[in-house]
Design a protein around this motif. Sequence first.
Motif, PDB file in Angstrom:
ATOM      1  N   PRO A 236      45.619  46.198  50.049  1.00 30.27           N
ATOM      2  CA  PRO A 236      45.669  45.683  48.685  1.00 30.27           C
ATOM      3  C   PRO A 236      45.797  44.160  48.670  1.00 30.27           C
ATOM      4  O   PRO A 236      46.643  43.589  49.341  1.00 30.27           O
TER       5      PRO A 236
ATOM      6  N   VAL B  17      44.397  45.395  43.017  1.00 30.48           N
ATOM      7  CA  VAL B  17      45.044  46.603  42.487  1.00 30.48           C
ATOM      8  C   VAL B  17      45.884  46.214  41.301  1.00 30.48           C
ATOM      9  O   VAL B  17      46.357  45.090  41.180  1.00 30.48           O
TER      10      VAL B  17
ATOM     11  N   ARG C 284      39.633  54.544  39.166  1.00 27.88           N
ATOM     12  CA  ARG C 284      40.365  54.049  40.327  1.00 27.88           C
ATOM     13  C   ARG C 284      41.803  53.689  39.957  1.00 27.88           C
ATOM     14  O   ARG C 284      42.745  53.951  40.707  1.00 27.88           O
ATOM     15  N   TRP C 285      41.973  53.097  38.809  1.00 25.06           N
ATOM     16  CA  TRP C 285      43.316  52.698  38.386  1.00 25.06           C
ATOM     17  C   TRP C 285      44.210  53.915  38.162  1.00 25.06           C
ATOM     18  O   TRP C 285      45.376  53.928  38.553  1.00 25.06           O
TER      19      TRP C 285
ATOM     20  N   GLU D 278      45.113  55.273  41.601  1.00 27.91           N
ATOM     21  CA  GLU D 278      46.134  54.460  42.246  1.00 27.91           C
ATOM     22  C   GLU D 278      47.493  54.606  41.564  1.00 27.91           C
ATOM     23  O   GLU D 278      48.539  54.440  42.215  1.00 27.91           O
TER      24      GLU D 278
END
Length: 756
Positions: free
Chosen positions: A508, A624, A650-651, A654
């Motif tokens: 990240p 990120v 993706r968020w 994560e």
Amino acid sequence: MLSEREGVRRLVLLVAIGVTYFYGGKLGLELSLVGNDVTPLWPPTGIAVAALLVFGRSYWPAVAVAALAINIPISATLAAAVATAVGNTLAPVVAVTLLHRVGFRREIDRQRDALAIVFVGALASMLVSATIGSLALLASGAIRAGQLPTAFAVWWTGDAMGVLVFAPFLLCLPLFWEQRRWPLRRWLEGAVILVAVALALTWTVVQMRVLFVALPFLGWAAWRLQLRGAAPAALIATLSATWAAAKGLGPFEGTSRLEQMVTLQAFNASVALTSFFLAALVSERAKAAADLAVSAAELERRVETRTAQLSAANLRLVQEIHERSEAQELLSHEEAKAQREHQIAETLQRSLLPDRLPDVPGVGLAARYVPATSDVQVGGDWYDVVQLPHGLIGLAIGDVAGHGLQAAATMVQVRMALRAYALQDPSPPAVMHGVHQLVAQLPVPEMVTLIYLVFDPSSRELRWSNAGHPPALVVADGGSTYLTGALAPPVGVTLDGSFVEASHVLEPGATLLLYTDGLVERRGVSLSVGLDRLSREVTTAPRRSPAGPPTALPTGPPTDVPTGSHNGSHNGSPNGSHNGSRTDWPSSSPDDDLEVLCDMLLQTFLDEDHVPDDVALLVMRPAVAVGGELALHLPAEARNLVKLRGALRRWLHESGVPEGEANEVLVASGEACANAVQHAYSAADTAGLLELTARLTGDELEVRVRDHGHWRAAADRGGGWGLQLMHALMDEVEVEHMTAGTEVRLTRRVRVGLGA
């Protein structure tokens, strides 16, 4: 030794100064206010100052003798007469000495001269004679101790006014024949001014009990006639005011002697300042105008001379141009052909590099290209970013050795081939194999180096193949690593076109740097030295933080949320836009750091005046979300809906949102975004901005979709299924139509941390 003629002249001047001083004193005693020898206007001081200024301080004996002759009959004792004469002599000598020290000029044609005669020559220096004279009166018993302040004030006023009134008047007399003569109309104007001053003071003092009506006339005299008009007018005004004070008329009636002297001194000082300061100011301006006219004439003369010289030089230049034109016609056909080839190569090179980098949510991009400054043809460095299916990103940077049209043409073909192969099969070995086959069939005598990488934003996996190009550099966690795997010879060099790939998971906030050898390679220096230096510089490069001062670049994950990409430019400066975020959802773009990093590397490694080889840079940083926040800003176009969904997916992944719930959030958010794309800017010529922001606080998820357009009124023909679908999938849906656009707020409780 003085000659006989000079001695006679000096004796005559001594007698003239003494006689003038003596009868000037007799005139002043007629206005005595304290005893027989203290007067508010003492002409001899002005006579003495003017004489010593014009003829020199060596004529002070004439002043001393005349002063003693005046004071003996009116003094109580001989000692008092001598002391008073000493004061009357010493004060003008001090005044002249101080005026010489400050650079006084008797023409009084500068502001500093006017200020000097008032404050230095009159007000300051005459304190000497006033102090000595008043103390002599007190010591001889001519006045009592209680009369000392009044005697001092009257004495100081008289001596100072003598200097202010009579000295400028006497100094202006030589100007009537030293300077330009007046015409008759100027003499008439001066006479009118003097009569006006006298009448104005006489009438206003007696009838209106005021003094300052004469000041406009004094200003008129100073403006029109300068010192030659201002000095006589000031003399008349001062004499009139002093006569009124001595007789107790007008404003001086019914006041004490001290009050009379204060009023008279204030008026006379105002008269002097108004007259002499304005006259000096006008004289300065007139002299400046005259000097400017002289300078203009001199400049005109020089211009004429220089023009003649330039004309002669121009004739010679025309002859030389004619001779060179004849020589130019003898240039070979090969040189013209080379020039045309260079122009074609430049056009190809401009079409090679991308005009702008693509907008990739969740990924920051920046690029630079700097051409060589040496006297060579265009080079073969290039870079590219390709958006691939399934959200993948292809990155490439290469270098065609050599320069010129052939290198530029090869660059174009290699770049287009790589794009085509990447869209067909994004695998690095497959793409490199296709490019290898193309280059092997081209008549390319130079080498072609290339590194191609595929990045998956969802897993942060980076796969690549390297064909003889300098290795990519990854910076993360306070250190840097070169990606040295998957190496192969330059494309097209060998018959065997087999390539392998290597992989690396970016941490990240890690930064990927691609570059060409022009950045690190220097003649006579090992390439490893340049690579080591690049690693150090990138590792220690400053990195901005949204909530504080710059920090080291790789100190950890970024504290910002990616909102788009930056565009590289061919001239070495960014050509893209910085995407912001809502004020109530604080975040900042990592692309700012990437742009700063690119500029820093170019400034550090390249000489501003000499770039020996082309340089290309391509920098990528996947970011990120930190603190449970996401902010995306993209044009409201249908093709960007896929990017928005991919970034949001993706968020959510994560953030630990389960896949099932994430899919429902994606559907609801997609409907809100699709509505904004379809309706918000339907009446506009171009698509506006679409903003998607998401926040996760505990287990409460909030998504906001906002546009800045104007929705048309809904037609009564069905529809509205998207809003119903949002209500079905989310806990709460709010739609707010504002003047500046529409905002859809979606909220839902989710299970966080249960896996995807």
